[in-house]
Design a protein around this motif. Structure first.
Motif, PDB file in Angstrom:
ATOM      1  N   UNK A  59      53.622  88.217  68.032  1.00  0.00           N
ATOM      2  CA  UNK A  59      53.064  89.794  68.942  1.00  0.00           C
ATOM      3  C   UNK A  59      53.225  89.101  70.341  1.00  0.00           C
ATOM      4  N   UNK A  60      53.067  88.388  70.541  1.00  0.00           N
ATOM      5  CA  UNK A  60      52.839  87.417  71.883  1.00  0.00           C
ATOM      6  C   UNK A  60      54.680  87.972  72.950  1.00  0.00           C
ATOM      7  N   UNK A  61      55.865  87.289  71.570  1.00  0.00           N
ATOM      8  CA  UNK A  61      57.266  87.789  71.733  1.00  0.00           C
ATOM      9  C   UNK A  61      57.434  89.348  71.819  1.00  0.00           C
ATOM     10  N   UNK A  62      57.318  89.873  71.171  1.00  0.00           N
ATOM     11  CA  UNK A  62      57.446  91.385  70.888  1.00  0.00           C
ATOM     12  C   UNK A  62      56.853  91.759  72.172  1.00  0.00           C
ATOM     13  N   UNK A  63      55.546  91.385  72.750  1.00  0.00           N
ATOM     14  CA  UNK A  63      54.903  92.864  73.355  1.00  0.00           C
ATOM     15  C   UNK A  63      55.436  91.753  74.718  1.00  0.00           C
ATOM     16  N   UNK A  64      55.774  90.838  74.884  1.00  0.00           N
ATOM     17  CA  UNK A  64      56.012  90.575  76.090  1.00  0.00           C
ATOM     18  C   UNK A  64      58.020  91.424  76.333  1.00  0.00           C
ATOM     19  N   UNK A  69      54.977  98.975  74.173  1.00  0.00           N
ATOM     20  CA  UNK A  69      54.716  99.622  72.792  1.00  0.00           C
ATOM     21  C   UNK A  69      53.703  99.167  72.006  1.00  0.00           C
ATOM     22  N   UNK A  70      52.939  99.612  71.551  1.00  0.00           N
ATOM     23  CA  UNK A  70      51.782  99.171  71.271  1.00  0.00           C
ATOM     24  C   UNK A  70      51.731  99.714  69.418  1.00  0.00           C
ATOM     25  N   UNK A  71      52.500  99.658  68.884  1.00  0.00           N
ATOM     26  CA  UNK A  71      53.312  99.644  67.792  1.00  0.00           C
ATOM     27  C   UNK A  71      53.284  98.232  67.236  1.00  0.00           C
ATOM     28  N   UNK A  72      53.864  97.637  67.088  1.00  0.00           N
ATOM     29  CA  UNK A  72      53.456  96.019  66.945  1.00  0.00           C
ATOM     30  C   UNK A  72      52.279  95.057  66.354  1.00  0.00           C
ATOM     31  N   UNK A  73      50.979  95.880  68.045  1.00  0.00           N
ATOM     32  CA  UNK A  73      49.262  95.717  67.554  1.00  0.00           C
ATOM     33  C   UNK A  73      48.974  95.993  66.423  1.00  0.00           C
ATOM     34  N   UNK A  74      49.334  96.899  65.522  1.00  0.00           N
ATOM     35  CA  UNK A  74      48.466  98.121  65.056  1.00  0.00           C
ATOM     36  C   UNK A  74      49.468  97.445  63.738  1.00  0.00           C
ATOM     37  N   UNK A  75      50.604  97.344  63.692  1.00  0.00           N
ATOM     38  CA  UNK A  75      51.017  96.877  62.910  1.00  0.00           C
ATOM     39  C   UNK A  75      50.445  95.035  62.320  1.00  0.00           C
ATOM     40  N   UNK A  76      49.870  93.796  63.247  1.00  0.00           N
ATOM     41  CA  UNK A  76      49.575  92.585  62.962  1.00  0.00           C
ATOM     42  C   UNK A  76      47.644  93.172  62.701  1.00  0.00           C
ATOM     43  N   UNK A  77      47.297  94.176  63.990  1.00  0.00           N
ATOM     44  CA  UNK A  77      46.149  94.619  63.047  1.00  0.00           C
ATOM     45  C   UNK A  77      45.876  94.779  61.524  1.00  0.00           C
TER      46      UNK A  77
END
Length: 92
Positions: A59-64, A69-77
């Motif tokens: 998630x950190x790599x994606x958000x960096x 794009x907040x979609x990865x956060x929702x996916x990880x949760x």
């Protein structure tokens, strides 16, 4: 440098808080209570291994790359919740 100092201070404060927690717990519950707490804490650490599976680092790599794009956060949760439910069922 400021972030490194802030993280170091937070780590130090966390370690100190853990020491205080264990000292107070040992005084209040005695040897048996502290042993039960340590066993439960160790079991929890082992049981939660499948829930993490490196999602946080990914998630950190994606958000960096794109913080908007907040979609990865929702996916990880969602992935963590989906894996936590069976782990909790087996642990209980």
């Amino acid at each position: 440098a400021g972030n490194v100092l802030a993280r170091a201070a937070a780590e130090l404060l966390g370690k100190l808080a853990s020491l205080v927690l264990f000292a107070v717990l040992a005084r209040k519950t005695g040897q048996q209570g502290l042993g039960a707490f340590v066993l439960a804490f160790a079991f929890l650490q082992i049981a939660l291994i499948p829930v993490d599976l490196g999602y946080d680092r990914w998630l950190v790599k994606r958000l960096a790359g794109d913080a908007r794009d907040q979609r990865p956060l929702t996916e990880v949760l969602a992935l963590k919740l989906a894996s936590a439910i069976p782990v909790a069922a087996v642990a209980v």
